[in-house]
Design a protein around this motif. Structure first.
Motif, mmCIF file in Angstrom:
data_model
loop_
_atom_site.group_PDB
_atom_site.id
_atom_site.type_symbol
_atom_site.label_atom_id
_atom_site.label_comp_id
_atom_site.label_asym_id
_atom_site.label_seq_id
_atom_site.Cartn_x
_atom_site.Cartn_y
_atom_site.Cartn_z
ATOM 1 N N LEU A 64 0.728 -1.119 -0.037
ATOM 2 C CA LEU A 64 -0.001 0.072 0.002
ATOM 3 C C LEU A 64 0.893 1.208 0.140
ATOM 4 N N SER A 65 1.804 1.394 0.825
ATOM 5 C CA SER A 65 2.628 2.329 1.129
ATOM 6 C C SER A 65 3.637 2.656 -0.237
ATOM 7 N N GLY A 66 3.713 1.353 -0.766
ATOM 8 C CA GLY A 66 4.712 1.397 -2.048
ATOM 9 C C GLY A 66 3.885 2.244 -3.209
ATOM 10 N N ILE A 67 2.550 1.841 -3.480
ATOM 11 C CA ILE A 67 1.695 2.420 -4.141
ATOM 12 C C ILE A 67 1.453 3.795 -4.160
ATOM 13 N N PHE A 68 1.121 4.120 -2.895
ATOM 14 C CA PHE A 68 0.879 5.457 -2.289
ATOM 15 C C PHE A 68 1.859 6.516 -2.558
ATOM 16 N N SER A 69 3.039 6.127 -1.924
ATOM 17 C CA SER A 69 4.048 7.352 -2.158
ATOM 18 C C SER A 69 5.387 6.424 -2.300
ATOM 19 N N ALA A 70 5.551 5.407 -3.043
ATOM 20 C CA ALA A 70 6.605 4.796 -3.674
ATOM 21 C C ALA A 70 7.805 4.582 -2.263
ATOM 22 N N GLU A 71 7.140 4.620 -1.006
ATOM 23 C CA GLU A 71 8.269 4.094 0.071
ATOM 24 C C GLU A 71 8.348 2.988 0.648
#
Lengths: 677, 679
Positions: free
Chosen positions: B301-308
């Motif tokens: 999720l965080s990967g998609i949301f903010s590439a983090e």
């Protein structure tokens, strides 16, 4: 080397130091300068010792090297091409690009069947000496291990002498995938050029399949041990079904041709021995078989390889490791090691000349007789004169090459008329042979020659001349164990009656003269090979000067040379037209005559095409191994051949690409072979 | 060698020169010339001396480099001549141990690698990728990232609309065991397992690496490469030639891929593989899922949301240089987001099952999990057990009371992650998000090629997102639909993240449900076994505290608030942690085997046995162990001795009961009990 580097400068330094006083003496005027010199001298003595100098030197070299490396890496990849084009003018497009522009796209899936020695082998289980080599390439790649631990390497590359399968505790397996044979060694392409060109018109992993198999095993044993034939069948079926029912185009090379012949018989045969695909499997799954450099009827150099480990390209082992051959570690036994290893490889026996004297000629006659080795222009004249040659003129020296005598002992024997040769049957010596076990003194290396007495060796030499027929007897005599395995897996004869049930055994499947082609009238068979290179055809042998069976007792008589420039005899080898490994006769006969039209070998009337590629050496260094080469392996980079393959893979038929394309005398020679069709 | 050296040692050369000239002069006895010559020599000498002084620094450098090089070569030489077992561990690898026990290969083994671990190679590229034909663009040494980063990014991206190849680019998975045995040089993934299996007789013919393009959605691997057909054919071939069913070993996302495969192979032909309902029963003995991401991972999720994301999209971790480089400037993250958002497969890892599984604003199955060291935890746990009323220790009480709201997977600000929901002022997210559903384009100001969907959002919408305060797994998908409409349009056609009410409903015949264990039934194969093998004992990302990105330019407007810490030790650097294997929380890895499929239920109608095998993480004891032989980390667990032994025993014929049934260290059973899912 590092020692050398360190010592030499020391001497030069020493030598130069005493000279220095003389330099300062000559100046005579004691002013400031000598002081500077002295100071400098002391300084240089103190600071610049030899080791420092060395280090400085190495540092310099390293820096320059890194700088060059950096430049090389920073260089745009198209730079060499740019330079080439600046010098020689624009290069022709590679065939893939050219045909892509013509609008060709991927259609039929492609199957590659590599030949002997070109496929990589990797280690899966080994003895302790091979520690750390798990899943590393033993064959192919850099061959680093040959130098690092040669004996260990030989041990792991050998197969079991009795079964022809793995020795206990060793598992060496073929590398799978396209990487198995795209490059044989770094920079030495085999299939890579073809793959790259096919990729241009849209081929990729899913539509290209490398049928990697362990080329050391007999063909049926690849199925027994690795289920390789089942894998190939399954993969071809998968590719046909995932590509919308488009049949595959099979491209075997060298020994892969025989392997694929075996496969086609295997896949049709019922299940326990065969693949159970049924008689229409080939018709349903194969569009064309495009054989490259096909040794359908065997190659003479396979015989010398087995006989005296002196083959030049087939057992590349010798060529790739010349250092090992002369190294002190192995001493003179290197050849024995190579022989011992290669004789455990059943597959080499698949390439013993097939068809006996009918195909390869007898003592007086050979299909190629009258071939002129001098050069091509004269060859044309000979071809015209060919019709007028009759058997009576055989005494004539100009037609003195008796190709049928595949092995003759002594140059004079090779050239003499058959009536003048006295032959003694060597088989009488067999009885004595069993008694004489002289291998006690020979140490580790074991070849079957060590079980022979010198008398039987001499008896072999006394038979003087061996034709393709008697060769088999010879091999049975000098290497009984090997041939015992060979007889179980291969056959070299000509079938009188192809419907005889005995031909259902797998040992006949790789011999085109003892099998029928599958019942697939729409399938096409191509024979594509290079011509214009002198190719080994028969040999002049001599006895080894050391009268000891610990060493290989026979040798090619490299001193035997033909007299004039046009002679076919060079270094003990009679050569004939071919691709450097396979003579034209072996590569072309089946497609030129044996399978042409509807014959008993080709009951369905599969259409056959001969495509010959005249050899032209590379025009400049940048071409590497040449784009018009006809040599056995280098032909895989031949643009014309690649274009033919791509066109067929993209849907063309043999007629579309121009039918036969012949430069040699293959049709004439085929005509002179008296084979019932 | 010597003459070369003399030439290079400048001083000597001059001396020699002088000597020879002197002799020749003597013979001729011409003083004038001699004098002149001497002068010339002196001058030359002085020049040399001067030059030498200038050179000293360069010389010294060369000398140093030479020294280092020589020493290096010497060491290298010594290292190479060293017998290779010298550096080996005293521990016997499990392969040899089991070989001595007499185990032999029996069932063929199929590996299914996870996301990012499989190599990709180039088959057709743009001119900038000249010379890379059939070279690895993913996996291996990654040198091209440094050499031509933009070109590399271009080739790794997929088409934004179709999720397939962009025109003129063909990047394909590397086939064979080499596809994922090592990810980078020396960084093993499957290699250790392969080597151990080889000890008991496995080889290329009875081990198969499923290579698929892990960037594509699962069904697209079949559409473009026929990867599923290939896998089916390979398994059928292995079963036929070996006479035994296969043991499948999927890892990470490969678990979902194989779930998809199982449904695909049974489905009728146009959409599926047409293997029929008994295919699995006839061909598969066991599925041994390693580090399974059955219910998704929050970090996707965080990967998609903010590439983090930290490990999933390795891209960032392995190329820190690229992140800070001037060439790409601040847009690096934007580039990564643009590229990774074209990879449909990442969407398969979004948390599944919504609030029922992952918890809502106030509740989550893991609540009460103690993130401190084991000692404190057991204390707190005991305290909790022995009547919460009379707790004497106020500190402990505080720790306990500071309840972590794991259910709020994304919250804006630390406060909103902690406040009880009754106090949390929060506009109804659906109203907020869909009220503003006409994002006004603002991408005009963002020069350059970087394009993320954030550029199409207005400031108001971004503020609205932040005002949503807390998002649970229930409305997180809505959030993503809002910030990345195109991405989610593709995703919605390929994946589903819900829970099925009626599994027999014909909608569930569609392939988008096949990789969700909560919307599919296990196959009709009562003898097949399902294993969940995963590491525990490592803090694992579970929910995030976000903040607005201060620079309101063209960069990504949200960032993990790495300053937020506390929460009884559970909140570190803006991330709430829970037990897991560093990537997958225990809940996602274990729930299906521990409860969802346990016994005969609607997800497992045939009642196939399931086994949970946990491996407690122990860091490597010394340097020689490398990444550890008892590691529980998501990828390093592939070198875990106990796990390898389990796999080998099953491959050699053992059943789950033979190897000891369940083996549980974590609180997975308690967590699962709390989940109220109709079975």
């Amino acid at each position: 080397m590092s020692l050398l580097r360190r010592r030499k400068p020391l001497e030069s330094e020493k030598a130069s130091v005493p000279e220095k006083p003389s330099v300062s003496d000559t100046s005579k005027k004691p002013d400031a300068k000598p002081d500077i010199k002295d100071e400098k001298k002391k300084h240089s003595k103190g600071r610049w010792s030899c080791i420092d100098g060395c280090c400085w030197f190495i540092g310099c070299i390293c820096c320059i090297w890194w700088f060059l490396l950096f430049l090389f890496n920073a260089m745009p990849a198209s730079f060499p091409q740019y330079v080439t084009e600046a010098i020689t003018g624009p290069l022709p497009d590679p065939p893939g690009v050219k045909l892509q522009k013509e609008g060709l796209t991927a259609k039929h899936p492609v199957v590659f069947v590599p030949g002997i020695v070109t496929g990589g082998l990797e280690l899966w289980e080994g003895h302790p000496c091979a520690d750390g080599l798990f899943r590393k390439r033993l064959w192919g790649g850099t061959f680093g291990e040959v130098y690092k631990r040669p004996l260990c390497w030989v041990e792991h590359m050998s197969l079991d002498n009795e079964t022809g399968l793995d020795p206990p505790g060793i598992r060496v397996r073929p590398v799978p995938g396209l990487v198995a044979a795209d490059y044989f060694a770094p920079g030495y392409f085999v299939w890579a050029v073809l793959i790259a060109n096919l990729a241009r018109i849209g081929y990729e992993e899913k539509t290209m399949y490398m049928a990697a198999y362990d080329w050391r095993l007999s063909f049926q044993n690849t199925e027994v041990r690795d289920q390789t034939l089942s894998r190939i069948k399954s993969n071809i079926e998968l590719m046909v079904s995932t590509n919308g029912g488009k049949k595959v185009v099979v491209i075997p090379h060298s020994m892969g041709v025989l392997y694929f012949l075996h496969f086609m018989k295997w896949v049709e045969a019922p299940a326990p021995m065969g693949g159970g695909g049924g008689s229409d499997w080939c018709a349903k799954h194969i569009k064309a078989v495009m054989n490259i450099g096909a040794p359908f009827l065997g190659v003479p150099k396979a015989v010398t390889g087995l006989f005296s480990a002196e083959a030049k390209d087939v057992a590349v082992a010798r060529a790739i490791a010349p250092g090992v051959l002369d190294s002190e570690l192995f001493g003179l036994q290197t050849l024995q090691h190579v022989m011992r290893m290669t004789r455990t490889w059943d597959s080499t026996m698949s390439m013993i000349p097939k068809g006996g004297e009918t195909i390869w000629g007898d003592i007086d006659w050979a299909p190629e007789q009258g071939y002129d080795c001098s050069n091509k222009k004269q060859k044309g004249n000979e071809t015209q004169a060919g019709g007028t040659i009759n058997v009576d003129s055989l005494d004539d020296k100009s037609y003195g090459v008796h190709y049928g005598r595949i092995i003759s002992f002594g140059k004079d024997i090779a050239e003499a008329h058959s009536s003048k040769i006295e032959r003694k049957d060597f088989k009488e010596a067999v009885k004595d042979n069993n008694l004489g076990h002289s291998n006690v003194s020979c140490g580790d290396v074991w070849t079957e020659y060590q079980e022979m007495t010198w008398d039987s060796v001499k008896a072999v030499a006394d038979y003087k001349v061996y034709t393709a027929g008697s060769l088999l007897d010879l091999l049975h005599f000098v290497a009984p164990k090997m041939m015992q395995r060979g007889d179980a897996h291969f056959s070299y004869g000509i079938a009188d009656n192809l419907d005889d049930p005995k031909y259902e055994n797998y040992k006949y499947w790789s011999n085109p003269l003892e099998t029928k082609l599958p019942n697939a009238p729409e399938m096409e068979i191509y024979s594509m090979y290079g011509v214009g290179i002198p190719t080994e055809r028969s040999y002049v042998y001599k006895l080894s000067p050391l009268a000891d069976t610990c060493f290989i007792p026979f040798r090619i008589d490299t001193s035997a040379e033909g007299g004039d420039t046009g002679s076919c005899l060079k270094g003990g080898v009679h050569s004939v037209n071919g691709d450097e490994t396979v003579p034209v006769l072996s590569a072309g006969f089946m497609c030129a005559r044996g399978w042409r039209g509807k014959t008993r070998f080709n009951p369905a009337g599969i259409s056959t095409y001969i495509r010959e590629y005249d050899h032209a050496p590379p025009a400049n260094l940048l071409e590497g191994r040449g784009t018009q080469s006809g040599a056995h392996v280098d032909i895989m980079g031949n643009f014309a051949l690649i274009e033919d393959i791509i066109r067929v893979a993209a849907g063309a038929t043999g007629e579309d690409i121009g039918g036969d394309q012949v430069h040699s005398d293959i049709f004439k020679w085929s005509e002179s072979i008296k084979l019932k069709l | 060698m010597a003459p070369v050296l003399r030439k290079l040692l400048y001083v000597e050369a001059v001396i020699n020169y002088k000597k020879s000239s002197f002799l020749s002069e003597k013979e001729k006895e011409k003083k004038v010339v001699w004098d002149g010559d001497k002068k010339k020599d002196d001058e030359r000498l002085r020049l040399v001396v001067k030059r030498r002084k200038d050179w000293r620094c360069v010389d010294w450098c060369c000398w140093l480099i030479g020294y280092i090089c020589t020493a290096w070569w010497l060491l290298l030489f010594l290292y190479n001549t060293l017998p290779s077992h010298y550096l080996q561990l005293p521990v016997e690898p499990p392969g040899l141990k089991l070989k001595k026990e007499g185990l032999r290969e029996l069932h063929p083994v199929v590996f299914v690698p996870g996301i990012v671990t499989g190599g990709l190679e180039l088959w057709e590229g743009r001119p900038c990728a000249h010379g890379l034909f059939r070279k690895r663009v993913w996996g291996g040494s990654f040198t091209e990232i440094f050499k031509r980063p933009l070109c590399w990014l271009e080739h790794m991206s997929l088409d934004n609309e179709t999720g397939l190849d962009p025109p003129g680019i063909r990047v394909r998975p590397v086939p064979g065991l080499v596809a994922a045995d090592y990810f980078g040089p020396g960084y093993f993934v499957w290699a250790v397992l392969i080597e151990n299996l080889a000890h008991i007789g496995y080889e290329g013919k009875n081990m198969h690496m499923t290579s698929y393009d892990w960037r594509l959605s699962f069904q697209n691997t079949e559409v473009r490469d026929q990867s599923l057909s290939r896998l089916k054919s390979k398994i059928e071939l292995m079963v036929r030639t070996n006479g035994h069913k296969v043991v499948v070993v999927p890892h990470s996302m490969g678990v979902l891929y194989f779930l998809h495969f199982i449904k695909w192979v049974e489905a009728p032909t146009p959409m599926g593989g047409g293997g029929g309902p008994h295919w699995c029963h006839n061909h598969i003995k066991a599925v041994m899922n390693i580090g399974p991401a059955f219910l998704g991972v929050p970090k996707a999720l965080s990967g998609i949301f903010s590439a983090e994301a930290k490990d999933i999209a390795f891209a960032r971790a392995m190329a820190p240089y690229v992140l800070d480089s001037d060439i790409l400037g601040l847009q690096t993250l934007g580039h990564i987001m643009r590229v990774s958002r074209t990879w449909d497969s990442i969407m398969s890892l979004l948390p599944k099952g919504g609030e029922t599984i992952w918890g809502d604003l106030d509740w989550s199955p893991e609540e009460g999990y103690c993130c401190n060291s084991l000692k404190d935890c057991s204390k707190a746990y005991v305290n909790q057990q022995s009547g919460s009323g009379n707790s004497s220790n106020g500190k402990l009480d505080a720790t306990r009371n500071e309840k972590v709201h794991y259910g709020r997977i994304i919250s804006f600000g630390k406060l909103s992650s902690q406040l009880p929901s009754s106090i949390l002022e929060r506009p109804d997210s659906k109203v907020v998000l869909f009220g503003l559903n006409s994002p006004t384009g603002r991408n005009s100001s963002c020069g350059g090629e970087v394009w993320t969907e954030y550029h199409e959002m207005s400031k108001e919408s971004i503020r609205a997102v932040a005002e949503g305060k807390a998002y649970t797994s229930g409305n997180i998908v809505d959030l993503l639909r809002f910030v990345a409409p195109r991405l989610m349009r593709r995703a919605d056609s390929q994946f589903s993240h819900g829970i099925a009410d009626d599994l027999d409903h014909p909608t569930y015949n569609h392939y988008r449900y096949w990789s969700n264990p909560l919307e599919t039934k296990l196959p009709n194969a009562p003898e097949m076994e399902m294993y969940c093998l995963y590491g525990v004992g490592i803090p694992t990302e579970r929910s995030y505290v976000y903040k607005d990105s201060p620079s309101d330019k063209c960069s990504i407007p949200f960032k993990i608030d790495s300053g937020a810490s506390g929460g009884g030790g559970c909140l570190k650097g803006g991330v709430y942690l829970v037990d897991g294997d560093e990537s997958v929380p225990v809940l996602s890895a274990g729930f299906m085997c521990a409860k969802g499929w346990r016994g005969k239920n609607r997800f497992n109608p045939e009642g196939m046995p399931t086994h949970v095998r946990e491996y407690r993480h122990l860091p490597p004891t010394n340097l020689l162990e490398g990444r550890g032989m008892q590691s529980g980390a998501h990828v390093d667990i592939m070198g875990n001795v106990a796990l390898i032994e389990d796999i080998m025993r099953v491959a050699a014929g053992a059943t789950g009961r033979d190897i000891g049934g369940d083996r549980i260290y974590s609180q997975i059973l308690q967590f699962s009990e709390r989940i109220n899912l109709p079975l």
